[in-house]
Design a protein around this motif. Sequence first.
Motif, mmCIF file in Angstrom:
data_model
loop_
_atom_site.group_PDB
_atom_site.id
_atom_site.type_symbol
_atom_site.label_atom_id
_atom_site.label_comp_id
_atom_site.label_asym_id
_atom_site.label_seq_id
_atom_site.Cartn_x
_atom_site.Cartn_y
_atom_site.Cartn_z
ATOM 1 N N LYS A 235 -31.849 29.052 74.856
ATOM 2 C CA LYS A 235 -32.618 27.822 75.051
ATOM 3 C C LYS A 235 -32.905 27.105 73.734
ATOM 4 C CE LYS A 235 -36.828 26.124 77.190
ATOM 5 N NZ LYS A 235 -37.691 26.306 78.358
ATOM 6 N N ARG A 236 -33.020 27.855 72.667
ATOM 7 C CA ARG A 236 -33.245 27.246 71.360
ATOM 8 C C ARG A 236 -31.937 26.915 70.649
ATOM 9 N NH1 ARG A 236 -36.947 24.291 71.257
ATOM 10 N NH2 ARG A 236 -36.793 24.194 68.997
ATOM 11 N N GLY A 237 -30.843 26.917 71.414
ATOM 12 C CA GLY A 237 -29.580 26.433 70.847
ATOM 13 C C GLY A 237 -28.686 27.487 70.235
ATOM 14 N N LEU A 238 -29.016 28.774 70.416
ATOM 15 C CA LEU A 238 -28.153 29.824 69.865
ATOM 16 C C LEU A 238 -27.023 30.154 70.822
ATOM 17 C CD1 LEU A 238 -30.467 32.575 68.279
ATOM 18 C CD2 LEU A 238 -28.678 31.269 67.125
ATOM 19 N N ALA A 239 -25.812 30.182 70.319
ATOM 20 C CA ALA A 239 -24.704 30.757 71.080
ATOM 21 C C ALA A 239 -24.831 32.273 70.950
ATOM 22 C CB ALA A 239 -23.373 30.285 70.508
ATOM 23 N N LEU A 240 -24.530 33.007 72.016
ATOM 24 C CA LEU A 240 -24.763 34.454 72.004
ATOM 25 C C LEU A 240 -23.532 35.256 72.359
ATOM 26 C CD1 LEU A 240 -28.163 34.677 73.944
ATOM 27 C CD2 LEU A 240 -27.850 34.800 71.472
ATOM 28 N N ASP A 241 -23.404 36.409 71.692
ATOM 29 C CA ASP A 241 -22.593 37.500 72.205
ATOM 30 C C ASP A 241 -23.584 38.627 72.492
ATOM 31 O OD1 ASP A 241 -19.954 36.433 72.110
ATOM 32 O OD2 ASP A 241 -20.038 36.550 69.929
ATOM 33 N N HIS A 242 -23.146 39.602 73.281
ATOM 34 C CA HIS A 242 -24.026 40.726 73.617
ATOM 35 C C HIS A 242 -23.441 42.026 73.092
ATOM 36 C CE1 HIS A 242 -26.010 37.971 76.400
ATOM 37 N NE2 HIS A 242 -24.830 37.700 76.923
ATOM 38 N N ILE A 243 -24.333 42.961 72.767
ATOM 39 C CA ILE A 243 -23.882 44.305 72.403
ATOM 40 C C ILE A 243 -24.652 45.306 73.253
ATOM 41 C CG2 ILE A 243 -25.527 44.530 70.465
ATOM 42 C CD1 ILE A 243 -23.323 46.135 68.992
ATOM 43 N N HIS A 244 -23.926 46.268 73.789
ATOM 44 C CA HIS A 244 -24.561 47.293 74.624
ATOM 45 C C HIS A 244 -24.143 48.673 74.139
ATOM 46 C CE1 HIS A 244 -26.263 49.367 78.021
ATOM 47 N NE2 HIS A 244 -25.088 49.943 78.264
ATOM 48 N N PHE A 245 -25.102 49.581 74.043
ATOM 49 C CA PHE A 245 -24.817 50.948 73.621
ATOM 50 C C PHE A 245 -24.749 51.845 74.848
ATOM 51 C CE2 PHE A 245 -26.363 48.738 70.005
ATOM 52 C CZ PHE A 245 -25.712 49.311 68.908
ATOM 53 N N ALA A 246 -23.621 52.531 74.998
ATOM 54 C CA ALA A 246 -23.433 53.423 76.144
ATOM 55 C C ALA A 246 -23.217 54.841 75.626
ATOM 56 C CB ALA A 246 -22.228 52.964 76.961
ATOM 57 N N SER A 247 -23.775 55.802 76.310
ATOM 58 C CA SER A 247 -23.609 57.194 75.890
ATOM 59 C C SER A 247 -23.059 58.058 77.021
ATOM 60 C CB SER A 247 -24.953 57.758 75.395
ATOM 61 O OG SER A 247 -25.291 57.213 74.164
ATOM 62 N N PRO A 248 -21.806 57.852 77.372
ATOM 63 C CA PRO A 248 -21.234 58.700 78.400
ATOM 64 C C PRO A 248 -21.099 60.137 77.888
ATOM 65 C CG PRO A 248 -19.527 57.336 77.389
ATOM 66 C CD PRO A 248 -20.847 56.886 76.819
ATOM 67 N N PRO A 249 -21.286 61.191 78.675
ATOM 68 C CA PRO A 249 -21.515 61.129 80.122
ATOM 69 C C PRO A 249 -22.985 61.008 80.515
ATOM 70 C CG PRO A 249 -21.276 63.399 79.445
ATOM 71 C CD PRO A 249 -21.185 62.565 78.201
ATOM 72 N N TYR A 250 -23.874 60.859 79.494
ATOM 73 C CA TYR A 250 -25.307 60.742 79.829
ATOM 74 C C TYR A 250 -25.585 59.428 80.566
ATOM 75 C CZ TYR A 250 -25.319 64.312 76.201
ATOM 76 O OH TYR A 250 -25.033 65.415 75.453
ATOM 77 N N THR A 251 -24.817 58.396 80.201
ATOM 78 C CA THR A 251 -24.912 57.144 80.962
ATOM 79 C C THR A 251 -23.587 56.942 81.697
ATOM 80 O OG1 THR A 251 -24.046 55.767 79.154
ATOM 81 C CG2 THR A 251 -26.426 56.124 79.209
#
Length: 450
Positions: A251-267
Amino acid sequence: SSLKEGAFGYSGQLFRYAKGPISEGAVTEGDWGSSLRKLSIINPTSGDATFMKEIIMGYQGEMSLKGLNRNQFEAAMMKILRYRLKTVGKFRVYCTQSTFYMEPEEEDVDMDLAFERVSKVFGLAALSRAVVCEKDFDTICQTAEDYLGSALHGIRTFKVEARRADKTYPMTSPELMRELGAYLLGKHNYLKVDVHNPQFKVIVEIRDYGAYIHGPKIPGEGGLPVGTSGRALNMLSGGIDSPVAAYRMAKRGLALDHIHFASPPYTSERAKLKVKALAQLITVYTGSANLFVVPYTKPQEYIRDNAPDVLFTVLMRRSMMRIANVIAKKQGCEALVTGESLAQVASQTVKALQCTDAAQDLPILRPLIGMDKTEIIETSRHINTFETSILPYEDCCTIFTPPHPKIRPELEEILAAEAAMPGLAALEAEAAEQTERIRVRITDQVEFEG
Ligand code: ATP
Ligand code: MG
């Protein structure tokens, strides 16, 4: 009448926007605009033939910022609007006098869908829908009645406003206001004119190629066009908070990418798909984005096995920030974004945040820092992520969590604990190296069903 019977693309659902939240099935016959179904576009492009079509108008919100000029904002805005409308139909998008015009260039365009799309674009303070008809006064009267007449039912006061861009038009603005007002008064017995505080305004604009008759303004999302403030990397979990954080910063004009941390097999794989679905849901605000998924199992196990229990969470968050920093810089992101809110959990105290901040050199933006959970949930419902966020899937942040984390960690003890983990840096570098990139496009469908 100069208006012919036929198929007009308008489905008569405009009124629901004026009344509040969009809900399916809330529209009945007789709602504002429904009579337009009978009218057809006869010659949508020529100047003098009989024609009539519906368009969307967007009004600029806050556009000023030192260093960036109005033209850059307007160009960015038009590019975004064109992109959002591309899959709806062929549109001409242009801007004059701080107003963006979106005009369909073909018949049978779904204007409800078009309106819904552009009403979520940041940078518009308000929007309205208008019909364009030929400039002949009788046609203007009939079109105004057809288009807005049902909105005048059941109210007491109204006002006509007129503007002339075409100064050669035979009637002056005051004449237009008076004459059209009189015509509409004749059609609606209980109506009175109130020039100061009317319940409803009928706006007529005489322009070169036709007369524009407006419906009421509907509030837009406000904010600034996405991309005009740079680019940041949003840390996206599967929870309620981080999609809201993304929405607030976009909303404040930032273009975004996302980062997600996954811990298989716990997730699980499902947990990852849920995060992808959340990223997908917010593309209507952020635009298309990259989702980076970091395989975080090894660094996380290493911290669990080599650090004091009570410091585990803060050490893990610092480690996540360091990896995010590497990905951010590769992507040209100038900041990190999180959904942290002061004192919500042990890792979000001022002391813990100080330790997290010190882990790397990009600014960490925390738009929810001063928000209560109830306020965050309200926004989460507004952006349609709540129902997905509350689906029960594990997050790597909540596995291995000690029962009594330290609430006021000191930076010295954190640095000492990291000095005792000489193998961590290599594992973090490896995780960053093996990060997966998923492209999340605004045109894709959300496939995750829970
Ligand atoms: P959320 O509702 O967003 O999950 P939360 O209240 O559960 O937030 P935490 O789990 O402590 O809080 O996480 C705080 C922030 O850290 C999140 O808002 C998000 O920005 C980031 N975060 C947490 N887990 C992850 C993850 N697995 N991947 C990426 N970022 C994460
Ligand atoms: Mg979480």
